[in-house]
Design a protein around this motif. Structure first.
Motif, PDB file in Angstrom:
ATOM      1  N   LEU A  41       0.851  -1.187   0.000  1.00 22.08           N
ATOM      2  CA  LEU A  41       0.000   0.000   0.000  1.00 22.08           C
ATOM      3  C   LEU A  41       0.893   1.246   0.000  1.00 22.08           C
ATOM      4  N   PRO A  42       1.166   1.803  -1.176  1.00 23.64           N
ATOM      5  CA  PRO A  42       1.936   3.054  -1.212  1.00 23.64           C
ATOM      6  C   PRO A  42       1.050   4.209  -0.752  1.00 23.64           C
ATOM      7  N   THR A  43       1.670   5.204  -0.132  1.00 19.03           N
ATOM      8  CA  THR A  43       0.918   6.377   0.286  1.00 19.03           C
ATOM      9  C   THR A  43       1.741   7.634   0.078  1.00 19.03           C
ATOM     10  N   ASP A  44       1.043   8.706  -0.195  1.00 17.45           N
ATOM     11  CA  ASP A  44       1.671  10.028  -0.234  1.00 17.45           C
ATOM     12  C   ASP A  44       0.950  10.970   0.726  1.00 17.45           C
ATOM     13  N   LEU A  60      -8.949  -5.848   1.260  1.00 17.57           N
ATOM     14  CA  LEU A  60      -8.478  -6.984   0.456  1.00 17.57           C
ATOM     15  C   LEU A  60      -7.548  -7.875   1.268  1.00 17.57           C
ATOM     16  N   ALA A  61      -6.648  -7.265   2.012  1.00 20.49           N
ATOM     17  CA  ALA A  61      -5.708  -8.044   2.827  1.00 20.49           C
ATOM     18  C   ALA A  61      -6.457  -8.864   3.871  1.00 20.49           C
ATOM     19  N   ALA A  62      -7.463  -8.269   4.488  1.00 21.79           N
ATOM     20  CA  ALA A  62      -8.255  -8.991   5.490  1.00 21.79           C
ATOM     21  C   ALA A  62      -8.984 -10.173   4.849  1.00 21.79           C
ATOM     22  N   ALA A  63      -9.512  -9.971   3.659  1.00 24.00           N
ATOM     23  CA  ALA A  63     -10.246 -11.040   2.962  1.00 24.00           C
ATOM     24  C   ALA A  63      -9.334 -12.187   2.559  1.00 24.00           C
ATOM     25  N   HIS A  64      -8.055 -11.886   2.329  1.00 27.11           N
ATOM     26  CA  HIS A  64      -7.106 -12.913   1.876  1.00 27.11           C
ATOM     27  C   HIS A  64      -6.098 -13.301   2.949  1.00 27.11           C
ATOM     28  N   ASP A  65      -6.272 -12.773   4.155  1.00 27.53           N
ATOM     29  CA  ASP A  65      -5.323 -13.012   5.238  1.00 27.53           C
ATOM     30  C   ASP A  65      -3.885 -12.732   4.783  1.00 27.53           C
ATOM     31  N   ALA A  66      -3.725 -11.604   4.107  1.00 25.41           N
ATOM     32  CA  ALA A  66      -2.433 -11.219   3.540  1.00 25.41           C
ATOM     33  C   ALA A  66      -1.694 -10.269   4.473  1.00 25.41           C
ATOM     34  N   ALA A  67      -0.390 -10.292   4.377  1.00 27.57           N
ATOM     35  CA  ALA A  67       0.451  -9.323   5.070  1.00 27.57           C
ATOM     36  C   ALA A  67       0.400  -8.004   4.296  1.00 27.57           C
ATOM     37  N   VAL A  68       0.497  -6.913   5.022  1.00 30.09           N
ATOM     38  CA  VAL A  68       0.444  -5.584   4.416  1.00 30.09           C
ATOM     39  C   VAL A  68       1.777  -4.881   4.637  1.00 30.09           C
ATOM     40  N   ILE A  72      -1.543   4.644   8.345  1.00 33.29           N
ATOM     41  CA  ILE A  72      -2.088   3.462   7.666  1.00 33.29           C
ATOM     42  C   ILE A  72      -1.690   2.191   8.393  1.00 33.29           C
ATOM     43  N   VAL A  73      -0.475   2.149   8.930  1.00 37.76           N
ATOM     44  CA  VAL A  73      -0.050   0.991   9.728  1.00 37.76           C
ATOM     45  C   VAL A  73      -0.996   0.805  10.910  1.00 37.76           C
ATOM     46  N   ALA A 121      -1.061  -8.489   9.773  1.00 32.64           N
ATOM     47  CA  ALA A 121       0.393  -8.379   9.907  1.00 32.64           C
ATOM     48  C   ALA A 121       0.804  -7.210   9.024  1.00 32.64           C
ATOM     49  N   VAL A 122       1.442  -6.209   9.609  1.00 25.32           N
ATOM     50  CA  VAL A 122       1.727  -4.986   8.857  1.00 25.32           C
ATOM     51  C   VAL A 122       3.128  -4.476   9.150  1.00 25.32           C
ATOM     52  N   THR A 123       3.759  -3.957   8.102  1.00 22.23           N
ATOM     53  CA  THR A 123       5.082  -3.353   8.188  1.00 22.23           C
ATOM     54  C   THR A 123       5.017  -2.014   7.477  1.00 22.23           C
ATOM     55  N   GLY A 124       5.684  -1.029   8.024  1.00 21.60           N
ATOM     56  CA  GLY A 124       5.720   0.284   7.387  1.00 21.60           C
ATOM     57  C   GLY A 124       7.141   0.722   7.141  1.00 21.60           C
ATOM     58  N   THR A 125       7.357   1.422   6.042  1.00 24.04           N
ATOM     59  CA  THR A 125       8.696   1.900   5.732  1.00 24.04           C
ATOM     60  C   THR A 125       8.644   3.196   4.937  1.00 24.04           C
TER      61      THR A 125
END
Length: 147
Positions: A7-10, A25-33, A71-72, A81-85
């Motif tokens: 998820l890019p953000t400005d 979408l991530a919640a529906a697919h149990d995906a890492a963000v 957003i994190v 599961a989320v990571t921000g950078t």
């Protein structure tokens, strides 16, 4: 279907709306963000803030980190599961490189819906990511995003 979503953000409303879609979408697919913001510290970035270049860069990086953190926090509240950078470099290239680095299955981005002269003069990070990336891109664009 998706294990890792970028998820890019400005910090714009458009990016926040796209992030909400990406979180769903991530919640529906149990995906890492992975949430990323590119700190635009190039020549034009330095002109946005008063003071010397080093303090301007610090301010730009701090602002980018605030965008990521917001957003994190939202993704974390959704139990993901989320990571921000914060990334450096030209936004379109930095985002594509990071997407490959984290082995993203999907990039969810917003767009301002600019066209014509605005797009020719300013370019479009979303357009570049779509055209030059090898990762599927979901573009969230609402009618309220016109400028």
């Amino acid at each position: 279907m998706f294990d890792t979503i970028l998820l890019p953000t400005d910090g714009s409303e458009h990016a926040r709306a796209a992030a909400e879609t990406g979180i769903d979408l991530a919640a529906a697919h149990d995906a890492a963000v992975h949430v990323a913001c590119v700190a635009d510290t190039g020549p034009l970035g330095d002109l946005r803030l008063p003071g010397d270049a080093a303090s301007a860069e610090d301010a730009i990086r701090g602002q980018a980190q605030e965008y990521v953190d917001a957003i994190v926090e939202r993704a974390d509240a959704a139990g993901l599961a989320v990571t921000g950078t914060v990334l450096d470099g030209p936004p379109e290239e930095a985002l594509l490189e990071y997407a490959r680095e984290i082995d993203a299955d999907l990039i969810v981005m917003g767009t301002r819906g600019r066209g014509g002269v605005h797009r020719m003069a300013l370019g479009s990070v979303t357009d570049h990511v779509i055209r030059f990336g090898d990762i599927p891109v979901f573009v969230a664009n609402s009618e309220s995003q016109s400028e």
